[in-house]
Every structure is written in structure tokens, then in C-alpha cells.
Design an enzyme around this catalytic site. Structure first.
Site, short mmCIF file in Angstrom:
data_model
loop_
_atom_site.label_atom_id
_atom_site.label_comp_id
_atom_site.label_asym_id
_atom_site.label_seq_id
_atom_site.Cartn_x
_atom_site.Cartn_y
_atom_site.Cartn_z
N HIS A 93 11.01 -27.59 20.87
CA HIS A 93 11.52 -28.95 20.97
C HIS A 93 12.86 -29.05 20.24
O HIS A 93 12.95 -28.71 19.08
CB HIS A 93 10.56 -29.94 20.30
CG HIS A 93 9.14 -29.82 20.75
ND1 HIS A 93 8.09 -30.15 19.93
CD2 HIS A 93 8.60 -29.42 21.92
CE1 HIS A 93 6.95 -29.97 20.59
NE2 HIS A 93 7.24 -29.51 21.79
N TYR A 98 8.61 -30.76 6.86
CA TYR A 98 10.02 -30.87 7.22
C TYR A 98 10.59 -32.25 6.92
O TYR A 98 9.94 -33.27 7.09
CB TYR A 98 10.26 -30.48 8.69
CG TYR A 98 9.42 -31.20 9.71
CD1 TYR A 98 9.95 -32.22 10.49
CD2 TYR A 98 8.09 -30.83 9.94
CE1 TYR A 98 9.19 -32.86 11.44
CE2 TYR A 98 7.33 -31.47 10.89
CZ TYR A 98 7.88 -32.48 11.65
OH TYR A 98 7.12 -33.13 12.59
#
Length: 190
Positions: A71, A134
Site C-alpha cells: 500500500h 508507525y
């Protein structure tokens, strides 16, 4: 595999422009370990851009072989591992000479990677109970998914050498259906 202690904080260039692989200092003893996962001044000093993160996400993965991606999202990411290990794969999906360039690396708690927007991100867990964390510099929303560029994990042209063959890995049906590189318009998806 034990966490690697005592590495200095260093950023390494990769074949994909703007993607930086980072060694993180991890300090440990008989109680466990500690790391400074993100410290703005230190990260800027080693060459990371000041990307102004606004959200922190964690993906927990039960099984080794869990595979997610590829992605390219409309934000920059600073990825690290809180527990376990992953094989990471990144593909440049931005317009330009580096379109289709691939970089792979194993990440554990002593490594991190900075991924600029437009670079496809994927990973495969190498241990059970892996926590992948993240920072991003834009808030996630369901509407933002319309701005993603997706690439098939099994794309023959990028030929990512997955440690656990995809036929034996845990994948979502959605990730299995993503388009091939030849069907993408750089930076805009299929």
C-alpha cells in the site's frame, strides 16, 4: 532472535530515493530493554525530514507469516517494531526514474524505516505476536483510502523474495486482488 543492543543511531540510504533505514540504539539488561523510538532532534540530526507526525498506529499480528500490503498511502511513515521481527518490502510507486524500484530489509526493535508518501509498503511477520508500530503525518480516515495506490504482493515484475511463500502466508482477500505493476499509473493507482 534476541534484540540487538548497543547500535548507534544511524540512517542509511536505500535504492529508493527518500527511504531511509535507521539503526536504533536499544539498551537492555536482565529486566528487558528500552529504546527511544522517536526523538525529533536526533532524527533530524541523522538526516530524516521533519515530517511532523500526528498519529501513532500499532498493528498486532498473531501468526508468523502474516503478510500485509503493498500500500502506498497519502502520508509519510516512520515504521518500527515493538516486538518480534518482520521482513519489510518497499516499492517506489511515484512517477519518475525510480518507479518500480524495490528495497527489502528485516526489521526488529533495533531498526526502523522512514517511508515517504507514494512508496508502497508491505511486511511479513517472521515471529508470532509481532507488534508493528508507525508514526504518520496525516490522520487516517476511510475516505483517505481512495488516495492509496495498491500493488499485488505477488507481482512478477517486482519479484519480492518473501521468506514465507505467499501460498503459505496469512493474507487478506483484498491484498490478494491488488493490481500488477504493469497496470498502474505511477502515483495514481490502476
Amino acid at each position: 532472535m534476541p534484540v540487538k543492543y548497543g547500535k548507534p543511531l544511524v540512517a542509511h540510504d536505500t535504492p529508493i530515493p527518500g527511504v531511509l533505514l535507521i539503526d536504533l540504539p536499544v539498551h537492555g539488561d536482565n529486566r528487558g530493554w528500552f529504546k527511544e523510538n522517536w526523538q525529533r532532534e536526533k532524527m533530524l540530526a541523522i538526516g530524516l525530514p521533519d515530517f511532523a507526525p500526528v498519529q501513532n498506529n500499532i498493528s498486532f499480528n498473531d501468526a508468523a507469516g502474516t503478510t500485509r500490503g503493498i500500500h502506498a498511502e497519502p502520508w509519510d511513515k516512520f515504521i518500527s517494531i515493538a516486538f518480534g521481527r518482520v521482513f519489510g518490502a518497499w516499492v517506489d510507486l511515484r512517477p519518475g526514474d525510480s518507479f518500480g524500484t524495490v528495497f527489502t530489509a528485516e526489521l526488529d526493535p533495533s531498526t526502523a524505516i522512514y517511508i515517504p508518501r507514494g512508496v508502497g509498503n508491505a511486511y511479513q511477520t517472521l515471529e508470532p505476536n509481532t507488534a508493528y508500530t508507525y508514526l504518520v503525518n496525516a490522520h487516517w480516515s476511510a475516505d483517505a483510502q481512495s488516495e492509496y495506490t495498491f500493488l499485488n504482493l505477488a507481482d512478477e515484475d517486482v519479484a519480492i523474495p518473501w521468506p514465507i511463500p505467499l501460498g503459505e502466508a496469512e493474507l487478506s482477500d483484498k491484498d490478494r486482488q491488488h493490481p500488477r505493476l504493469r497496470d498502474l499509473t505511477p502515483g495514481r493507482g490502476a
